[in-house]
Scaffold this motif. Structure first.
Motif, mmCIF file in Angstrom:
data_model
loop_
_atom_site.group_PDB
_atom_site.id
_atom_site.type_symbol
_atom_site.label_atom_id
_atom_site.label_comp_id
_atom_site.label_asym_id
_atom_site.label_seq_id
_atom_site.Cartn_x
_atom_site.Cartn_y
_atom_site.Cartn_z
ATOM 1 N N ARG A 11 -44.858 -19.166 28.456
ATOM 2 C CA ARG A 11 -44.757 -18.322 27.247
ATOM 3 C C ARG A 11 -45.643 -17.087 27.374
ATOM 4 N NH1 ARG A 11 -45.424 -23.185 23.167
ATOM 5 N NH2 ARG A 11 -43.389 -24.147 23.439
ATOM 6 N N LYS A 12 -46.853 -17.264 27.895
ATOM 7 C CA LYS A 12 -47.764 -16.128 28.052
ATOM 8 C C LYS A 12 -47.205 -15.118 29.053
ATOM 9 C CE LYS A 12 -52.070 -18.495 26.819
ATOM 10 N NZ LYS A 12 -53.378 -18.964 27.298
ATOM 11 N N ARG A 39 -44.303 -13.361 27.473
ATOM 12 C CA ARG A 39 -44.812 -12.405 26.475
ATOM 13 C C ARG A 39 -45.344 -11.151 27.166
ATOM 14 N NH1 ARG A 39 -44.468 -11.342 21.159
ATOM 15 N NH2 ARG A 39 -46.415 -10.561 20.352
ATOM 16 N N ALA A 40 -46.099 -11.374 28.269
ATOM 17 C CA ALA A 40 -46.640 -10.231 29.006
ATOM 18 C C ALA A 40 -45.531 -9.412 29.659
ATOM 19 C CB ALA A 40 -47.625 -10.715 30.069
ATOM 20 N N ARG A 63 -39.332 -11.218 24.027
ATOM 21 C CA ARG A 63 -39.655 -11.494 22.632
ATOM 22 C C ARG A 63 -38.664 -12.507 22.078
ATOM 23 N NH1 ARG A 63 -43.882 -9.339 23.883
ATOM 24 N NH2 ARG A 63 -44.448 -7.221 23.395
ATOM 25 N N THR A 64 -39.077 -13.161 21.022
ATOM 26 C CA THR A 64 -38.173 -14.102 20.368
ATOM 27 C C THR A 64 -37.143 -13.316 19.576
ATOM 28 O OG1 THR A 64 -39.495 -14.264 18.354
ATOM 29 C CG2 THR A 64 -40.018 -15.819 20.139
ATOM 30 N N GLU A 76 -38.695 -11.818 16.526
ATOM 31 C CA GLU A 76 -39.521 -10.643 16.835
ATOM 32 C C GLU A 76 -38.639 -9.433 17.131
ATOM 33 O OE1 GLU A 76 -43.643 -12.295 18.827
ATOM 34 O OE2 GLU A 76 -41.857 -12.274 20.087
ATOM 35 N N GLN A 77 -37.526 -9.661 17.837
ATOM 36 C CA GLN A 77 -36.616 -8.551 18.149
ATOM 37 C C GLN A 77 -36.034 -7.957 16.871
ATOM 38 O OE1 GLN A 77 -33.676 -10.047 20.903
ATOM 39 N NE2 GLN A 77 -35.136 -10.139 22.616
#
Length: 129
Positions: A93-94, A97-98, A102-103, A106-107
Motif C-alpha cells: 500500500r505504501k 501510494r508513493a 489512489r483509491t 480518492e480519485q
C-alpha cells in the motif's frame, strides 16, 4: 492259624490300599507341579503384558506431547505468516501510494477538487482578462 491268615490278608489289603494312595499322591503331586508351572508361566505372561501395556501408555503420552508441541509450533508459524502477510500488504500500500496509485474514493475527491480549482481559475482569468 485262621486269625493269622486273616491278619495277613488284612495286611495285604492295607499294603495294596497304601500303594494305591501313594500312587494317587504321586499323581496329585505331578498334577500340582504341572499346575504350578502353568501358574508360573501365566504370571510371567502377565508381567510381560503389564510391562508391554506400560510401555505402550508411555509411548502414547510421548506421542500426545509431541503432537501438542507440533500443533503449537504450527500455530506459531501461522501467526508469523499472518504477520508477514500483513506487513507485506502494508508495504505494498505504501509503495502504491508513493507511485501515485489512489483509491476510487480518492480519485473521485481529487477530480472534484480539480474541477473546483479549474472553475476558480477560469473565473479569475475572466476577471483579469
Amino acid at each position: 492259624e485262621r486269625s493269622a491268615k486273616q491278619l495277613e490278608e488284612v495286611q495285604n489289603q492295607e499294603k495294596a490300599r497304601l500303594k494305591a494312595i501313594e500312587k494317587d499322591s504321586a499323581a496329585i503331586k505331578d498334577q500340582m507341579f504341572a499346575e504350578s508351572q502353568k501358574l508360573f508361566e501365566a504370571k510371567q505372561e502377565e508381567a510381560n503384558l503389564v510391562a508391554e501395556i506400560s510401555g505402550a501408555q508411555r509411548e502414547s503420552r510421548n506421542a500426545t506431547q509431541r503432537i501438542k508441541q507440533l500443533d503449537d509450533e504450527a500455530q506459531r508459524q501461522k501467526e508469523l505468516v499472518y504477520t508477514a502477510d500483513f506487513q507485506l500488504q502494508l508495504m505494498e500500500r505504501k509503495v502504491a501510494r508513493a507511485s501515485g496509485v489512489r483509491t476510487v474514493q480518492e480519485q473521485v475527491e481529487l477530480k472534484k477538487r480539480i474541477a473546483e480549482l479549474t472553475a476558480q481559475l477560469d473565473q479569475q482569468n475572466s476577471t483579469f482578462a
